[in-house]
Design an enzyme around this catalytic site. Structure first.
Site, PDB file in Angstrom:
ATOM      1  N   HIS A 178      42.388  44.112  41.519  1.00  0.00           N
ATOM      2  CA  HIS A 178      42.305  42.651  41.582  1.00  0.00           C
ATOM      3  C   HIS A 178      41.335  42.148  42.646  1.00  0.00           C
ATOM      4  CE1 HIS A 178      45.543  41.329  38.841  1.00  0.00           C
ATOM      5  NE2 HIS A 178      46.169  42.441  39.194  1.00  0.00           N
ATOM      6  N   LYS A 185      44.537  26.721  46.199  1.00  0.00           N
ATOM      7  CA  LYS A 185      44.550  28.181  46.153  1.00  0.00           C
ATOM      8  C   LYS A 185      44.697  28.708  47.577  1.00  0.00           C
ATOM      9  CE  LYS A 185      40.601  27.988  44.058  1.00  0.00           C
ATOM     10  NZ  LYS A 185      40.560  28.857  42.897  1.00  0.00           N
ATOM     11  N   ARG A 186      44.907  29.994  47.702  1.00  0.00           N
ATOM     12  CA  ARG A 186      45.005  30.602  49.023  1.00  0.00           C
ATOM     13  C   ARG A 186      43.761  30.254  49.850  1.00  0.00           C
ATOM     14  NH1 ARG A 186      43.562  36.045  50.093  1.00  0.00           N
ATOM     15  NH2 ARG A 186      43.285  36.266  47.842  1.00  0.00           N
ATOM     16  N   LYS A 194      36.755  31.873  49.078  1.00  0.00           N
ATOM     17  CA  LYS A 194      37.086  30.812  48.126  1.00  0.00           C
ATOM     18  C   LYS A 194      36.393  29.496  48.491  1.00  0.00           C
ATOM     19  CE  LYS A 194      41.497  32.930  46.851  1.00  0.00           C
ATOM     20  NZ  LYS A 194      41.243  33.185  45.420  1.00  0.00           N
ATOM     21  N   THR A 204      43.140  32.435  38.326  1.00  0.00           N
ATOM     22  CA  THR A 204      44.003  31.936  37.256  1.00  0.00           C
ATOM     23  C   THR A 204      44.225  30.434  37.382  1.00  0.00           C
ATOM     24  OG1 THR A 204      45.931  32.606  38.584  1.00  0.00           O
ATOM     25  CG2 THR A 204      45.220  34.104  36.829  1.00  0.00           C
ATOM     26  N   LYS A 214      44.602  27.377  34.440  1.00  0.00           N
ATOM     27  CA  LYS A 214      45.670  26.380  34.369  1.00  0.00           C
ATOM     28  C   LYS A 214      45.084  24.966  34.351  1.00  0.00           C
ATOM     29  CE  LYS A 214      48.365  29.575  37.143  1.00  0.00           C
ATOM     30  NZ  LYS A 214      48.730  29.911  38.532  1.00  0.00           N
TER      31      LYS A 214
END
Length: 823
Positions: free
Chosen positions: A367, A558-559, A564, A666, A670
Site C-alpha cells: 500500500h 485525509k491523514r 498528501k 480511497t 468516495k
C-alpha cells in the site's frame, strides 16, 4: 438436536417482532424502566437494546454462512479495520430502516439521533483500515468465504482536539461503554510466545527439530464481530484479538511485597492491544509495534491451523490449496515465518514441505511507495523479542539468496540489494522483502502504483518473479458511501434510472444521459445544497465557524502527511487572501475550504502544518473583508462518521499528492461517487478516475510521476520561487509572522523546507499549475448548469470504483474462488 441449522432459527424481522425484542433488551437485558418520556430515556441503553435486537437477527445467518462448503477460504490479515459505526450498516443490511424509524417515534427520537450514541470503532487510522472494512462488506455481499483478522484495540488512534490551534491528543476509549456487537470466544484463546531462547534437538525419527523455550507468553482472546452482506443472507466474521496475561502469577514476588513487579507481566501483555499504532520513535515503541504485528499473525495462523487439524488431522498436503492469507500491507509479514514455525516445530514437517504449503497460501498487498513506510526491524530487537522467528527468517533468506545467485551468478550487488537482511553498521529485517519472498501474489492498489512497484521499488523481485506481480485497483463500498451516507442522492438517482444500480454499481452509467436534462440538474443541485446545509450546521456546532452553503465547498480530508500536500492547499488559501487584500480578488468566487485529518503524534512537521492551517483560518475568518469571500475550517477529530456527512456535501475534491507518492487513495473515490469534481495530480487512482470520467470533468495539474523523478537530481525551488511573484508573496506572508504575530518564526521550518532543493514533495514546482487550475475551477463554478452536469457525470462514471469490483478481481485472479450466486 439436529446439527443442521434450520430456517426456523431465523428471528422474524417484521415490525412487531423487532419492537418486542428492543423492549425486551431495554427492560430486561439492561434493567431499565420502560417509559416513553423523552426526558427519562437513556439513549445509550436504547442504542444497545437496538444493537442486540439487530445482532440477534444476524447470528443465525452467520451460523448458516459458516456451514457453507467452500473449496478455498480466505483470511484477511490487517492491523486496521476502520469499520465506523455498526448500527446503520446493520439496519441497511437487514432492510429494517422503516420499522426501526417507526419504533423510535414511540420514544420521540429519530434514527440519526440514536446512532450518535455509538462510538466510532477505534480500530484504524486512515485509508488502509477503511479499505479493509470496505473489502469485508463486499466479501459478505458477494457471498465469499472471507474472514477478517485484526486487533481489538482498547483505545483508538486518539481523539484529536485543537488547543491554541495545535493538535493535542486525548485517549479514544471507544470501548468505555462496551461493544454490543461483539462476541467473546474464549474457547478459541491462543497462546503467543515472546522472548526466551531456542534449543535444537534430534527427534525420535532422527530429524533435527527446534524448541522455543523459557518464553514469556501472552494469551490472545478472540472477539467476533459479524459482517453482514447486503441483499443476501450471508454474514461473515471479523475476529479481533485482545491480549491478556497468562494465569502464571509470580507469587514469590507478591509475598515479598513486590506487588508492582508481580503484575508487570500482566501489564506488559495487555499493552499489546492497548493502543493503535504507538509511536515507534523510541526503542520501546518499536518493540511494542513489532509485538503487535507478531501477536496478530501468530494468533490468527494458530487459529486457522487449529480448526484445520480438528477436521483433517495433521495432514497439511491440502492446506495451501484450501486457504489463502491476504496480508494487508507489510504489517502482517510475520505470518510467513510464523506459519513455517507452526508447521516445522508444532507439526514436525520438513522444511521443503512446510515451505511449499506456506508459499502456496500467502498473498501480499503493498500500500505504499514510500521506502520509509515499508518497515525494517532491527535484528537486535528481533533477536531479543522473537528469537525463533528470526532463525526461520535467516533460513528463508539463505535459501532465497541461493535462488538469486543461480539466476544472476556473481552479481554480489544484487544479492545485497535483495537480501531480506539488510547489512550495515546495524542490521535490519526488511519486512516487505519477507512478504514478497513468502507470497505467491504481490499486488499494488492502483495501476500507476503497481507499475512503479515493478519498475522501481521492487524491480529486482519483478525481474526474478514477474508472474507474482499484479494490480488490484482499490474500491469502496457503495452501501456505506452512497446509500447510507447520501440517501437524498440515492432516492433521486433511483427515481431516474430505477434501483438496479444499487445491486450492481456499474448501472450508474445509465445516469450519464441525465447530465443533459435541465430539470434533473436542478434537482441534483438542490440535493447537494441540502447536504451542504447539514454539513454547515455540524461545522458550526463543532467549530463555531459559520460557512455559507451557497459557496463552493472545497474539501481535503485525509491523514496529515507531507506527501498528501495539505500545505499546497493552504498556500492557495493564503494566495487568495493576499489577492483580496491587494484588491485583485474582490470579484472572486466565494469559497469554503474544509480540511480535516490527524497527524501522527511523533510527526512534528505534520503537526506544524495543522498549526499553520488553523492559524491561517483564524486570520481569514476574522478578517472583515476576506471573510466575505473566503472561509477556512480545520475539522477536528476527522473519522468515518465525519466523512459520512462530508462526502455528500463536497463539491471539489482535493487529491493533490506529489505524483508517484500516493499508492491509490480511497477518499477520491468516495467523493467522486457523491458528485464532487476532482482537482488532482496524476497519482494513484486519480489516473483511473480521470480515465473513467474524462478530462473535461477532472481538474488535472502538476508534474507527472516520471517528471518528478526526472527533476529530482536538479530540482531548484529557489529558481521557481524567484520567477513566481504569487509564491513569493505567500512565503513572505508566512515568514513575516502575519499568521503567528505572537510567536515569531513559528512556521519558518515550513518555508525553509519548501525552499530546500531536497524537498521531496516539490511544493514550489507544482504551485503555479495548482493556482492556475484553481482559478479555472472558480470560473467554471459560476456556470452552475455546466458544473452540475459534470457533477452528475462523475457519479455516473464511479461504478468501476466499487469495492465489489475490486473483490471480484481478487477472487478471480488471486484467491481463485468464485462469487457465489445470491439466494
Amino acid at each position: 438436536m439436529s446439527s443442521t441449522l434450520m430456517r426456523d432459527d431465523f428471528i422474524a424481522t417484521d415490525a412487531d417482532a423487532l419492537r418486542a425484542d428492543v423492549y425486551r433488551h431495554y427492560g430486561l437485558t439492561f434493567g431499565q424502566d420502560l417509559t416513553h418520556d423523552p426526558e427519562a430515556l437513556l439513549p445509550v441503553y436504547l442504542y444497545k437494546a437496538i444493537a442486540l435486537a439487530l445482532r440477534d437477527r444476524l447470528v443465525a445467518r452467520a451460523k448458516l454462512t459458516a456451514k457453507q462448503p467452500a473449496s478455498r477460504r480466505v483470511y484477511y490479515l490487517s492491523l486496521e479495520f476502520l469499520i465506523g459505526r455498526t448500527l446503520s450498516n446493520a439496519v441497511h443490511a437487514l432492510a429494517l430502516e422503516a420499522p426501526l424509524r417507526d419504533l423510535l417515534l414511540e420514544f420521540g427520537i429519530n434514527l440519526e439521533g440514536i446512532a450518535e450514541a455509538e462510538h466510532d470503532a477505534g480500530l484504524g487510522n486512515g485509508g488502509l483500515g477503511r479499505l479493509a472494512a470496505c473489502f469485508l462488506d463486499s466479501c459478505a455481499t458477494l457471498n465469499l468465504p472471507v474472514m477478517g483478522y485484526g486487533i481489538r484495540y482498547e483505545y483508538g488512534m486518539f481523539q484529536q482536539r485543537l488547543e491554541h490551534g495545535e493538535q493535542v491528543e486525548y485517549p479514544d476509549h471507544w470501548l468505555r461503554d462496551g461493544n454490543p456487537w461483539e462476541f467473546e470466544r474464549s474457547e478459541d484463546t491462543r497462546r503467543i510466545r515472546f522472548y526466551g531462547h531456542t534449543e535444537h534437538y534430534v527427534g525420535s525419527d532422527g530429524r533435527r527439530l527446534v524448541r522455543w523455550l523459557e518464553t514469556e507468553d501472552v494469551l490472545a482472546i478472540p472477539y467476533d464481530v459479524l459482517i453482514p452482506g447486503h441483499n443476501t443472507e450471508a454474514v461473515n466474521r471479523l475476529r479481533l484479538w485482545k491480549a491478556e496475561a497468562t494465569d502464571e502469577f509470580n507469587l514469590d514476588e507478591f509475598h515479598a511485597g513486590s506487588y508492582t513487579e508481580s503484575v508487570a507481566a500482566k501489564n506488559l501483555a495487555e499493552n499489546i492491544t492497548m493502543v493503535l499504532y504507538p509511536n515507534d520513535v523510541s526503542e520501546n515503541g518499536k518493540a511494542l509495534r513489532l509485538r503487535q504485528q507478531y501477536f496478530l499473525a501468530s494468533a490468527s495462523l494458530q487459529d486457522v491451523v487449529h480448526h484445520w487439524v480438528e477436521i483433517h488431522g495433521r495432514h497439511f498436503g491440502g492446506f495451501g490449496a484450501a486457504n489463502v492469507f491476504q496480508l494487508n500491507d507489510t504489517h502482517p509479514s510475520c505470518a510467513v515465518p510464523e506459519l513455517m514455525r507452526i508447521l516445522l516445530d508444532d507439526n514436525h514437517m520438513s522444511w521443503d514441505d512446510a515451505w511449499k504449503v506456506t508459499s502456496q497460501c500467502m498473498a501480499y498487498t503493498n500500500h505504499t511507495l514510500l521506502p520509509e513506510a515499508l518497515e525494517r526491524w532491527s535484528v537486535g530487537i528481533f533477536q531479543h523479542l522473537l528469537p525463533r522467528i528470526l532463525e526461520i527468517i535467516y533460513e528463508i533468506n539463505a535459501r532465497f539468496l541461493l535462488e538469486v545467485a543461480h539466476r544472476w551468478p556473481g552479481d554480489v550487488a544484487r544479492l545485497r540489494a535483495m537480501s531480506i537482511i539488510e547489512e550495515g553498521d546495524e542490521r535490519y529485517v526488511r519486512m516487505s522483502y519477507l512478504a514478497i519472498v513468502g507470497s505467491f501474489s504481490v499486488n499494488g492498489v492502483a495501476a500507476l502504483h503497481s507499475h512503479l512497484l515493478a519498475r522501481d521499488l521492487f524491480s529486482d523481485f519483478y525481474a526474478l518473479w514477474p508472474h507474482k506481480f499484479n494490480n488490484k485497483t482499490n474500491g469502496v463500498t457503495p452501501r456505506r458511501w452512497i446509500y447510507h451516507a447520501n440517501p437524498r442522492m440515492t432516492a433521486l438517482i433511483s427515481s431516474a434510472i430505477g434501483d438496479a444500480w444499487q445491486r450492481d454499481l456499474a448501472g450508474l452509467a445509465d445516469l450519464q444521459a441525465f447530465a443533459e436534462d435541465s430539470g434533473f440538474r436542478q434537482q441534483w443541485q438542490q440535493v447537494k445544497l441540502a447536504n451542504k446545509q447539514v454539513l454547515v450546521q455540524r461545522v458550526k456546532r463543532l467549530t463555531d465557524i459559520a460557512l455559507d452553503p451557497t459557496w463552493l465547498l472545497d474539501v481535503q480530508v485525509k491523514r496529515i502527511h507531507e506527501y498528501k500536500r495539505q500545505l499546497l492547499n493552504i498556500f492557495h488559501v493564503i494566495h487568495r487572501y493576499d489577492q483580496i487584500h491587494r484588491g485583485e480578488g474582490l470579484d472572486q468566487l466565494p469559497r469554503s475550504v474544509l480540511i480535516g485529518g490527524k497527524a501522527a503524534p511523533g510527526y512534528a512537521q505534520a503537526r506544524l502544518i495543522i498549526h499553520l492551517i488553523t492559524s491561517v483560518a483564524a486570520v481569514v475568518n476574522s478578517d472583515p473583508v476576506a471573510s466575505e469571500l473566503l472561509r477556512v475550517v480545520f475539522l477536528p477529530n476527522y473519522d468515518v462518521s465525519a466523512m459520512e456527512y462530508i462526502c455528500p456535501a463536497a463539491e471539489l475534491s482535493e487529491q493533490i499528492s506529489t505524483a508517484g507518492k500516493e499508492a491509490s487513495g480511497t477518499g477520491n473515490m468516495k467523493l467522486m461517487m457523491n458528485g464532487a469534481l476532482t482537482i488532482g495530480t496524476l497519482d494513484g487512482a486519480n489516473i483511473e478516475i480521470l480515465e473513467h470520467v474524462g478530462a473535461d470533468n477532472f481538474y488535472q495539474f502538476g508534474l507527472t510521476a516520471d517528471q518528478v523523478s526526472a527533476a529530482r537530481n536538479h530540482y531548484d525551488p529557489m529558481a521557481v520561487i524567484n520567477n513566481d511573484v504569487d509564491l513569493q508573496r505567500v512565503l513572505a506572508l508566512i515568514d513575516s509572522d502575519h499568521f503567528s504575530l505572537f510567536a515569531p518564526g513559528r512556521f519558518r521550518h515550513i518555508t525553509d523546507a519548501v525552499r530546500a532543493p531536497a524537498d521531496p514533495w516539490m511544493i514550489a514546482a507544482d504551485f503555479r499549475s495548482y493556482i492556475d487550475t484553481q482559478a479555472r475551477v472558480a470560473l467554471d463554478y459560476r456556470d452552475q448548469a455546466s458544473w452540475q452536469a459534470r457533477s452528475i457525470r462523475n457519479t455516473a462514471a464511479s461504478g468501476w470504483f466499487s469495492s465489489d469490483r475490486t473483490i471480484r478481481d481478487y477472487a478471480r485472479d488471486i484467491w481463485k474462488i468464485q462469487v457465489a450466486a445470491k439466494k
